[in-house]
Design a protein around this motif. Structure first.
Motif, mmCIF file in Angstrom:
data_model
loop_
_atom_site.group_PDB
_atom_site.id
_atom_site.type_symbol
_atom_site.label_atom_id
_atom_site.label_comp_id
_atom_site.label_asym_id
_atom_site.label_seq_id
_atom_site.Cartn_x
_atom_site.Cartn_y
_atom_site.Cartn_z
ATOM 1 N N THR B 18 0.857 -1.135 0.101
ATOM 2 C CA THR B 18 0.358 -0.079 0.391
ATOM 3 C C THR B 18 1.273 1.536 -0.220
ATOM 4 O OG1 THR B 18 -1.408 -1.082 1.122
ATOM 5 C CG2 THR B 18 -1.888 1.316 1.543
ATOM 6 N N VAL B 19 -0.083 2.354 -0.725
ATOM 7 C CA VAL B 19 0.957 3.587 -1.068
ATOM 8 C C VAL B 19 0.097 4.401 -0.534
ATOM 9 C CG1 VAL B 19 0.896 4.047 -3.228
ATOM 10 C CG2 VAL B 19 3.062 4.864 -1.982
ATOM 11 N N THR B 20 0.647 6.213 -0.086
ATOM 12 C CA THR B 20 -0.166 6.976 0.524
ATOM 13 C C THR B 20 0.799 8.060 -0.425
ATOM 14 O OG1 THR B 20 -0.929 5.967 1.648
ATOM 15 C CG2 THR B 20 -1.158 8.434 1.830
ATOM 16 N N LEU B 21 0.322 8.577 -1.732
ATOM 17 C CA LEU B 21 0.154 10.163 -2.430
ATOM 18 C C LEU B 21 -0.271 11.276 -1.195
ATOM 19 C CD1 LEU B 21 0.239 8.456 -6.149
ATOM 20 C CD2 LEU B 21 1.384 8.393 -3.949
ATOM 21 N N SER B 22 0.609 12.489 -1.078
ATOM 22 C CA SER B 22 0.178 12.935 -0.403
ATOM 23 C C SER B 22 -0.534 14.457 -1.827
ATOM 24 C CB SER B 22 1.066 13.954 0.285
ATOM 25 O OG SER B 22 1.404 12.736 1.139
ATOM 26 N N CYS B 23 -1.497 15.205 -0.828
ATOM 27 C CA CYS B 23 -1.634 16.623 -1.460
ATOM 28 C C CYS B 23 -2.332 17.273 -0.266
ATOM 29 C CB CYS B 23 -3.041 15.967 -2.995
ATOM 30 S SG CYS B 23 -3.563 18.089 -3.202
ATOM 31 N N THR B 24 -1.552 18.504 -1.165
ATOM 32 C CA THR B 24 -2.592 19.784 0.211
ATOM 33 C C THR B 24 -2.774 21.178 -1.074
ATOM 34 O OG1 THR B 24 -0.294 21.059 0.309
ATOM 35 C CG2 THR B 24 -1.306 19.346 2.057
ATOM 36 N N TYR B 25 -4.294 21.975 -0.290
ATOM 37 C CA TYR B 25 -4.348 22.948 -1.349
ATOM 38 C C TYR B 25 -4.533 23.731 -0.743
ATOM 39 C CZ TYR B 25 -8.906 21.460 0.730
ATOM 40 O OH TYR B 25 -9.634 20.681 1.605
ATOM 41 N N ASP B 26 -5.163 24.954 -1.256
ATOM 42 C CA ASP B 26 -5.431 26.616 -0.585
ATOM 43 C C ASP B 26 -6.208 27.074 -1.340
ATOM 44 O OD1 ASP B 26 -3.718 29.400 0.405
ATOM 45 O OD2 ASP B 26 -4.566 27.991 1.425
ATOM 46 N N THR B 27 -7.308 27.216 -0.474
ATOM 47 C CA THR B 27 -8.604 27.820 -1.382
ATOM 48 C C THR B 27 -8.831 28.690 0.101
ATOM 49 O OG1 THR B 27 -10.671 27.976 -2.289
ATOM 50 C CG2 THR B 27 -9.959 25.826 -0.011
ATOM 51 N N SER B 28 -9.905 29.560 -0.171
ATOM 52 C CA SER B 28 -11.236 30.231 0.652
ATOM 53 C C SER B 28 -12.188 29.894 0.582
ATOM 54 C CB SER B 28 -11.219 32.335 0.850
ATOM 55 O OG SER B 28 -10.853 32.481 -0.507
ATOM 56 N N GLU B 29 -12.201 29.061 -0.236
ATOM 57 C CA GLU B 29 -14.104 28.646 -0.944
ATOM 58 C C GLU B 29 -14.822 27.460 0.138
ATOM 59 O OE1 GLU B 29 -13.009 27.899 -4.609
ATOM 60 O OE2 GLU B 29 -14.531 29.273 -5.313
ATOM 61 N N SER B 30 -15.735 27.396 0.491
ATOM 62 C CA SER B 30 -15.837 26.123 1.019
ATOM 63 C C SER B 30 -16.532 24.886 0.468
ATOM 64 C CB SER B 30 -17.159 26.360 2.252
ATOM 65 O OG SER B 30 -18.284 27.325 1.355
ATOM 66 N N ASP B 31 -16.662 24.783 -0.833
ATOM 67 C CA ASP B 31 -17.232 24.420 -1.327
ATOM 68 C C ASP B 31 -16.225 23.472 -2.855
ATOM 69 O OD1 ASP B 31 -20.853 25.097 -0.780
ATOM 70 O OD2 ASP B 31 -19.555 23.623 -0.223
ATOM 71 N N TYR B 32 -16.259 22.633 -3.668
ATOM 72 C CA TYR B 32 -15.200 22.501 -4.464
ATOM 73 C C TYR B 32 -15.607 20.884 -4.335
ATOM 74 C CZ TYR B 32 -12.199 22.472 -0.247
ATOM 75 O OH TYR B 32 -12.425 21.875 0.963
ATOM 76 N N TYR B 33 -14.959 20.382 -5.852
ATOM 77 C CA TYR B 33 -14.660 19.340 -5.863
ATOM 78 C C TYR B 33 -12.887 18.591 -6.102
ATOM 79 C CZ TYR B 33 -18.934 19.307 -8.197
ATOM 80 O OH TYR B 33 -20.250 19.724 -8.422
ATOM 81 N N LEU B 34 -12.218 18.418 -5.401
ATOM 82 C CA LEU B 34 -11.110 17.542 -5.748
ATOM 83 C C LEU B 34 -10.747 16.190 -6.302
ATOM 84 C CD1 LEU B 34 -10.154 17.985 -2.234
ATOM 85 C CD2 LEU B 34 -9.137 19.054 -3.385
#
Lengths: 112, 116
Positions: B18-34
């Protein structure tokens, strides 16, 4: 049947030439996009059309001109090609207020 | 403006692990898709998994699952029982929920190597 198709898949040309890339989608989507993937694999939006209307025009040189004759087609014309235009160009489509985006196989543009 | 960061340029995993890939994001919105997209050497862009920010439940698709931490603005991808065909570049992407553009904002990508 291919959902989003781009032609050509490879394009090799000389600096200063003008070239076009065509994109067609048969998914019934109302929005189409062009993305550029540079040599470091970074993907960035260039343009988007919704029902033939331009809705995104990111900071792209005006040598790049998209054209959408209908909502199933979005073509990209590039004038006076420069070395820095070498990249993979992806077309994508989706419904504007729905997702996800479906991508074509990309066009690798190489400028000699 | 929204940004997406993938801090792992390369990862490797043993087949079946098993492997885990990391992702972080920056937004001021409350609703979005990833999203997570996979790009194999054939260069196709293949949707792996998607997450709506308003949903608390983490999305899963067969061997692929996400750990969505909204407060921390983190969206990691876990691949279980890794297979040789999972070797590819993986991109994390953000899309606003509202507005009228629908554009995707991508991270820099993580190249995953799967060792037999």
């Amino acid at each position: 049947d291919t959902a989003v198709s781009q032609t050509p898949k490879y394009l090799v040309t000389q600096m200063g030439n003008d070239k076009s890339i065509k994109c067609e989608q048969n998914l019934g989507h109302d929005t189409m996009y062009w993305y550029k993937q540079d040599s470091k694999k970074f993907l960035k939006i260039m343009f988007s059309y919704n029902n033939k209307e331009l809705i995104i025009n990111e900071t792209v040189p005006n040598r790049f001109s998209p054209k959408s004759p209908d909502k199933a087609h979005l073509n990209l014309h590039i004038n006076s090609l420069e070395l820095g235009d070498s990249a993979v160009y992806f077309c994508a489509s989706s419904h504007l207020r729905d997702q996800p985006q479906h991508f074509g196989d990309g066009t690798r543009l190489s400028i000699l | 403006a929204q940004t997406v960061t993938q801090s792992q340029p390369e990862m490797s995993v043993q087949e079946a692990e098993t492997v885990t890939l990391s992702c972080t994001y920056d937004t001021s919105e409350s609703d979005y898709y990833l999203f997570w997209y996979k790009q194999p050497p054939s260069r196709q862009m293949i949707l792996v998994i998607r997450q709506e920010a308003y949903k608390q439940q983490n999305a899963t698709e067969n061997r692929f699952s996400v750990n969505f931490q909204k407060a921390a603005k983190s969206f990691s991808l876990k691949i279980s029982d890794s297979q040789l065909g999972d070797a590819a570049m993986y991109f994390c992407a953000y899309r606003t929920y509202s507005g009228n553009t629908g554009k995707l904002i991508f991270g820099q990508g993580t190249t995953l190597q799967v060792k037999p």
